[in-house]
Design a protein around this motif. Structure first.
Motif, PDB file in Angstrom:
ATOM      1  N   TYR A 213       0.811  -1.217   0.000  1.00 38.32           N
ATOM      2  CA  TYR A 213       0.000   0.000   0.000  1.00 38.32           C
ATOM      3  C   TYR A 213       0.848   1.273   0.000  1.00 38.32           C
ATOM      4  N   GLY A 214       2.144   1.167  -0.012  1.00 34.82           N
ATOM      5  CA  GLY A 214       3.005   2.336  -0.045  1.00 34.82           C
ATOM      6  C   GLY A 214       4.181   2.178   0.899  1.00 34.82           C
ATOM      7  N   GLY A 215       5.244   2.930   0.614  1.00 37.87           N
ATOM      8  CA  GLY A 215       6.422   2.847   1.458  1.00 37.87           C
ATOM      9  C   GLY A 215       6.531   3.990   2.433  1.00 37.87           C
ATOM     10  N   ASP A 216       5.484   4.815   2.526  1.00 36.82           N
ATOM     11  CA  ASP A 216       5.532   6.015   3.353  1.00 36.82           C
ATOM     12  C   ASP A 216       4.731   5.897   4.635  1.00 36.82           C
ATOM     13  N   ALA A 217       4.279   4.687   4.973  1.00 36.23           N
ATOM     14  CA  ALA A 217       3.450   4.488   6.165  1.00 36.23           C
ATOM     15  C   ALA A 217       4.350   4.400   7.394  1.00 36.23           C
ATOM     16  N   VAL A 218       4.947   5.527   7.769  1.00 39.21           N
ATOM     17  CA  VAL A 218       5.868   5.544   8.908  1.00 39.21           C
ATOM     18  C   VAL A 218       5.157   5.102  10.183  1.00 39.21           C
ATOM     19  N   VAL A 479      10.787  -5.079  -0.659  1.00 41.08           N
ATOM     20  CA  VAL A 479      11.405  -3.806  -1.011  1.00 41.08           C
ATOM     21  C   VAL A 479      10.445  -3.055  -1.929  1.00 41.08           C
ATOM     22  N   ARG A 480      10.477  -1.730  -1.821  1.00 40.18           N
ATOM     23  CA  ARG A 480       9.613  -0.903  -2.654  1.00 40.18           C
ATOM     24  C   ARG A 480      10.379   0.361  -3.049  1.00 40.18           C
ATOM     25  N   PHE A 481      10.147   0.787  -4.286  1.00 38.33           N
ATOM     26  CA  PHE A 481      10.751   2.031  -4.762  1.00 38.33           C
ATOM     27  C   PHE A 481       9.649   2.934  -5.291  1.00 38.33           C
ATOM     28  N   ASP A 482       9.675   4.207  -4.866  1.00 34.66           N
ATOM     29  CA  ASP A 482       8.672   5.177  -5.311  1.00 34.66           C
ATOM     30  C   ASP A 482       9.361   6.417  -5.855  1.00 34.66           C
ATOM     31  N   TYR A 483       8.784   6.929  -6.919  1.00 31.09           N
ATOM     32  CA  TYR A 483       9.237   8.203  -7.489  1.00 31.09           C
ATOM     33  C   TYR A 483       8.058   9.156  -7.502  1.00 31.09           C
ATOM     34  N   SER A 484       8.271  10.383  -7.023  1.00 31.08           N
ATOM     35  CA  SER A 484       7.219  11.397  -7.001  1.00 31.08           C
ATOM     36  C   SER A 484       7.729  12.666  -7.660  1.00 31.08           C
ATOM     37  N   TYR A 485       6.859  13.281  -8.434  1.00 37.10           N
ATOM     38  CA  TYR A 485       7.185  14.538  -9.105  1.00 37.10           C
ATOM     39  C   TYR A 485       6.047  15.517  -8.877  1.00 37.10           C
ATOM     40  N   MET A 486       6.382  16.737  -8.454  1.00 39.26           N
ATOM     41  CA  MET A 486       5.368  17.760  -8.203  1.00 39.26           C
ATOM     42  C   MET A 486       5.644  18.975  -9.086  1.00 39.26           C
ATOM     43  N   ASN A 528      12.286   7.565  -3.297  1.00 40.85           N
ATOM     44  CA  ASN A 528      12.166   6.959  -1.971  1.00 40.85           C
ATOM     45  C   ASN A 528      12.243   5.441  -2.057  1.00 40.85           C
ATOM     46  N   THR A 529      13.088   4.876  -1.203  1.00 37.00           N
ATOM     47  CA  THR A 529      13.225   3.428  -1.114  1.00 37.00           C
ATOM     48  C   THR A 529      12.744   2.965   0.260  1.00 37.00           C
ATOM     49  N   SER A 530      11.945   1.930   0.273  1.00 35.58           N
ATOM     50  CA  SER A 530      11.433   1.370   1.516  1.00 35.58           C
ATOM     51  C   SER A 530      11.677  -0.132   1.521  1.00 35.58           C
ATOM     52  N   TYR A 549      11.738  -5.531  11.048  1.00 39.66           N
ATOM     53  CA  TYR A 549      12.433  -4.268  10.819  1.00 39.66           C
ATOM     54  C   TYR A 549      11.837  -3.634   9.567  1.00 39.66           C
ATOM     55  N   SER A 550      11.533  -2.350   9.640  1.00 46.26           N
ATOM     56  CA  SER A 550      10.987  -1.690   8.455  1.00 46.26           C
ATOM     57  C   SER A 550      11.692  -0.363   8.235  1.00 46.26           C
ATOM     58  N   LEU A 551      11.994  -0.121   6.980  1.00 45.83           N
ATOM     59  CA  LEU A 551      12.558   1.150   6.532  1.00 45.83           C
ATOM     60  C   LEU A 551      11.472   1.851   5.721  1.00 45.83           C
ATOM     61  N   ALA A 552      11.051   3.013   6.190  1.00 44.28           N
ATOM     62  CA  ALA A 552      10.009   3.766   5.492  1.00 44.28           C
ATOM     63  C   ALA A 552      10.574   5.113   5.058  1.00 44.28           C
ATOM     64  N   SER A 553      10.143   5.551   3.907  1.00 48.66           N
ATOM     65  CA  SER A 553      10.637   6.814   3.365  1.00 48.66           C
ATOM     66  C   SER A 553       9.445   7.614   2.865  1.00 48.66           C
ATOM     67  N   ARG A 554       9.254   8.798   3.421  1.00 52.69           N
ATOM     68  CA  ARG A 554       8.056   9.592   3.111  1.00 52.69           C
ATOM     69  C   ARG A 554       8.443  10.973   2.585  1.00 52.69           C
ATOM     70  N   PRO A 555       8.021  11.318   1.373  1.00 51.56           N
ATOM     71  CA  PRO A 555       8.287  12.684   0.897  1.00 51.56           C
ATOM     72  C   PRO A 555       7.390  13.659   1.639  1.00 51.56           C
ATOM     73  N   PRO A 556       7.784  14.925   1.745  1.00 50.40           N
ATOM     74  CA  PRO A 556       6.929  15.904   2.431  1.00 50.40           C
ATOM     75  C   PRO A 556       5.628  16.101   1.671  1.00 50.40           C
ATOM     76  N   ASN A 557       4.544  16.343   2.422  1.00 48.53           N
ATOM     77  CA  ASN A 557       3.263  16.576   1.769  1.00 48.53           C
ATOM     78  C   ASN A 557       3.118  18.061   1.405  1.00 48.53           C
ATOM     79  N   PRO A 558       2.111  18.431   0.639  1.00 46.53           N
ATOM     80  CA  PRO A 558       1.979  19.836   0.204  1.00 46.53           C
ATOM     81  C   PRO A 558       1.897  20.812   1.366  1.00 46.53           C
ATOM     82  N   SER A 559       1.301  20.407   2.471  1.00 48.38           N
ATOM     83  CA  SER A 559       1.197  21.300   3.611  1.00 48.38           C
ATOM     84  C   SER A 559       2.578  21.578   4.205  1.00 48.38           C
TER      85      SER A 559
END
Length: 799
Positions: A213-218, A479-486, A528-530, A549-559
């Protein structure tokens, strides 16, 4: 039928004669459709006298076998019995798939159960459909609060935002019927847009292990699943009605499902809730009413080898914000926070005035799947979401009825997943995701836009595998890899642009300078790599040990990146930071569990170290044309959270059970060597339940909740200048409220039961002693007490 199957297997079985007959045949029994583990399945080995049952994890084992080929019959309640031919050559592993026809409708008691774990090495907490019905008049956050380690960040009592092990908002992923919710969850006062009555069950995963469901679920993942539909010709439904004394309101929810033996089905569900102003023991909380309307439609074909499902839901909620939380000048700020009563108290009303929120969320999903021999189950899903959020402040003149914040967020997501059945001793899951988001901030509000217009693109791929090393040990890695572009267009005030040194750091993004404003076009990339790795060891049928053990990586949100202005429903000015990078979490979690119906428990310690943790906290107060508002500013730091969750349940006498929960989390800012803001205080819940199924299923329960005082907190107090007195006054926004103790009584009994129809009535009294208290995690605690005593009458009719 089963007799014929067994007879055929007996006739076709081939017994082996071997000198060595000490081999084992083991594995698990699963649901063909979704891989759920099937407990209580009967396995009969033809040609021998052996028959075994699968355990609670769906596992089975035959011993003392010789080499050779065997016929085996596998049956399960509400499954079609099926025969298999297995060749035993040494110790052999083999999993069996059955088509599970669920019979959890109405009050049919299952002899077997279906489990579908989201992970193999993280302990998962679940809330069943029956337990969810106790919260039919509440929110998703209210239901999750019944799980240890889960608290909530509240705005009054109608905006309940789940907090898992001290983390909330964008650090928690909520999955609603297979769709990851995208509903501007960045706001501390933005509750989940999920109708708790539309869910058949809730699963809580405390950590980022569910990479699907995503790698940003810290903080963790919450999975709300729709009720399963039986593959049979039937029509069934249920209606829940409740009435509350506090808020003088009512809610009604109804669901009707039609299914066919061919696998086709359709289900329609709707909920409406209406409440007026809520009350503390001593006064009315003016302008805290709510009006919620929800509906959902689900249809599809639940085939053996293929299937399709369509789903649509509408969530619409109007929420009043405590009138006394929106104040004018500095004098009022000082008076409000130092006062024991709100500065504004009016007579009870159902009217919802300003300040208020209006939120509408549409969700549509289409999913198809095909089972491919030798490969597994291949699924393709497209979903669309539109989240419209309007926040109304107290304005006058022509703008009185105009929203101060008007955002519309559209999200398109395409997902391709493979649940592989590639080998008997484990499984593999692969997937890819593409998402496009478009946010539009209406410029006609006449107020500086808090969140700018932007387009966002996300791509993600993941792989998760689990492997049973031996009967008691399962390993899992992913393992999961995510790319985000804003791509963003935003106006900055020139004063802020220069004060933050943006003119030196980002001169290339300036599009145009317009008086005292600068139009910019930030184009941001995040990689981001998780990952996750863990093990589960079963000492025996009762004791299990989970390590993850979990490695989570979350990009900043718009706020966190772009906030710049007054957040009206939060009643504060928020400032983001364009310089932020991704937040990186490293979490270790250990769970020791004893599964036993007489005495069971789980103990879950954890440590979560987060680099570039984004925290928002009060830093100043600012005078505007609307009055004085606190300034809350985001910053990044190194954070560390340590805690433990404990659950225990003991059936100490016939029909009596004692339940216990304890949760503690400590959060520290390691850069400043101080406590983090808004960490949940230590809490413990204890309760005694009496339930007698022979006495119309009478259930009586008393529950105690003790919330300790939060003794570790940062000093965020600030001073304001009070023109009336020409003095500087300290505004204490840091000191937590005192500890408190609440009692809750609940009861239910079946009034009527014929065939599969049943009418149940229940009475619940919360805050039994009408205690006055303030919750540290309630954002309105500065201005008013929490809710007083509430009598709740509810009726449940299954048909």
């Amino acid at each position: 039928m089963r007799l014929y199957v067994l007879l055929a297997l007996l006739l076709s079985s081939i017994s082996s004669i071997s000198q060595d007959c000490n081999y084992t045949l083991s594995g698990s029994v699963k649901d063909l459709h979704d891989g759920s583990l099937l407990a209580g399945a009967t396995l009969i080995l033809a040609g021998t006298e052996q028959a075994v049952l699968s355990d609670l994890d769906g596992n089975y084992m035959f011993t003392g076998l010789c080499e050779g080929t065997y016929a085996i019959q596998v049956s399960h309640p509400y499954c079609l019995s099926k025969g298999f031919t297995i060749k035993v050559n040494g110790d052999t592993k083999s999993n069996f798939l059955l088509e599970h026809h669920l019979e959890e409708l109405n009050e049919v008691i299952l002899e077997g159960e279906a489990y579908r774990n989201q992970t193999k090495t993280l302990f998962e907490s679940k809330i069943s459909n029956a337990q969810l019905e106790d919260f039919s008049n509440g929110t998703l956050g209210d239901a999750l609060n019944s799980i240890s380690g889960v608290s909530s960040l509240n705005t009054g009592n109608t905006v309940v935002k789940p907090m898992i092990n001290g983390l909330h908002s964008s650090r928690i992923v909520i999955v609603n019927n297979g769709v990851r919710m995208e509903d501007q969850e960045w706001g501390a006062e933005h509750g989940p847009n999920v109708d708790v009555n539309s869910a058949g069950s809730l699963t809580l995963i405390k950590g980022a292990g569910a990479l699907r469901y995503g790698g940003d679920a810290v903080g963790g993942v919450i999975v709300a699943e729709a009720p399963k539909v039986a593959k049979k010709d039937t029509l069934f439904g249920k209606t829940l009605w409740s009435a509350s004394s506090n808020g003088r309101g009512s809610s009604v929810s109804s669901q009707l499902t039609k299914s066919y033996k061919s696998g086709w089905y359709g289900s329609l569900q709707g909920t409406i809730k209406r409440y007026g102003d809520f009350e503390t023991p001593d006064y009315v909380l003016s302008n805290t009413g709510a009006f919620e309307r929800n509906a959902s439609l689900r249809f599809g074909l639940n085939g053996l080898e293929y299937g399709i499902e369509g789903y649509y839901s509408l969530f619409k909620n109007d929420i009043g914000i405590l009138r006394a939380s929106h104040l004018g000048g500095a004098q009022d700020q000082v008076r409000a926070i130092s006062s024991n009563r709100p500065l504004i108290i009016r007579d009870f009303t159902y009217n919802i005035g300003n300040p208020r929120q209006e939120v509408t969320h549409h969700l549509a999903r289409l999913k198809i799947f095909q089972r491919i021999d030798g490969l597994g189950k291949l699924s393709l899903q497209y979903d669309f979401q539109r989240n419209s959020r309007q926040e109304f402040d107290i304005r006058r003149g022509d703008d009185a009825d105009k929203a101060s914040l008007d955002l519309e967020l559209d999200t398109h997501t395409l997902m391709l997943d493979l649940d592989g059945d590639l080998f008997d001793t484990g499984s593999i899951k692969l997937g890819a995701m593409a998402r496009y988001q478009s946010n539009f901030a209406d410029p006609t509000t006449g107020v500086r836009r808090l969140i700018p217009d932007y387009d966002k693109y996300d791509l993600g791929v993941y792989a998760i595998a689990d492997y049973r090393v031996k009967e008691k040990l399962v390993l899992e890695a992913g393992v999961r890899f995510d790319y985000s572009y804003m791509d963003v267009f935003k106006f900055y005030r020139t004063s802020l642009w220069e004060a933050r040194n943006y003119d030196q750091l980002f001169p290339e993004i300036v599009v145009e300078e317009l008086g005292n404003q600068i139009l910019t076009n930030p184009q941001l990339d995040f990689y981001n790599t998780s990952a996750t790795a863990g093990a589960t060891y079963s000492f025996n049928e009762q004791y299990n040990l989970f390590f993850n053990y979990s490695l989570a990586s979350r990009p900043p949100n718009p706020s966190e990146l772009f906030s710049e202005g007054l957040h009206h429903s939060a009643s504060r000015i928020e400032l983001g930071d364009l310089r932020f990078g991704s937040e990186i979490s490293n979490k270790l979690a250990l769970t020791f569990q004893r599964k036993n119906t007489t005495f069971g428990f789980s103990v879950n310690p954890y440590i979560n170290t987060i680099r570039d943790f984004m925290v928002i906290e009060p830093t100043d107060v600012q005078q505007t044309v609307r009055g004085n508002f606190q300034v809350w500013e985001y910053r990044q730091t190194k954070a560390q959270l340590l805690g433990v969750d404990v659950d225990a349940s003991w059936a100490f006498a016939k029909n009596f059970r004692f339940n216990h929960q304890f949760s503690m989390v400590k959060g520290y800012d390691r850069n400043r060597n101080e406590a983090l803001i808004n960490m949940p205080p230590v809490t413990t819940q204890n309760g005694v339940v009496y339930q007698n199924k022979n006495l119309r299923n009478l259930k009586l329960a008393i529950q105690s909740e003790y919330m300790f005082r939060q003794n570790e907190f940062p000093d965020n107090n600030f001073e304001v200048f009070v023109p009336e007195t020409q003095t500087l006054e300290t505004v204490d926004v840091s000191t937590p409220p005192e500890a408190y103790h609440l009692l809750k009584f609940s009861s239910s009994i079946d009034l009527y039961k014929v065939d599969k129809s049943k009418l149940t009535i229940g009475v619940t009294v919360s805050n039994l002693l009408d205690t006055s208290y303030r919750n540290y995690l309630n954002r309105l605690r500065y201005y008013a007490d929490d809710l007083g005593r509430n009598f709740l009458l509810n009726l449940k009719f299954n048909y």
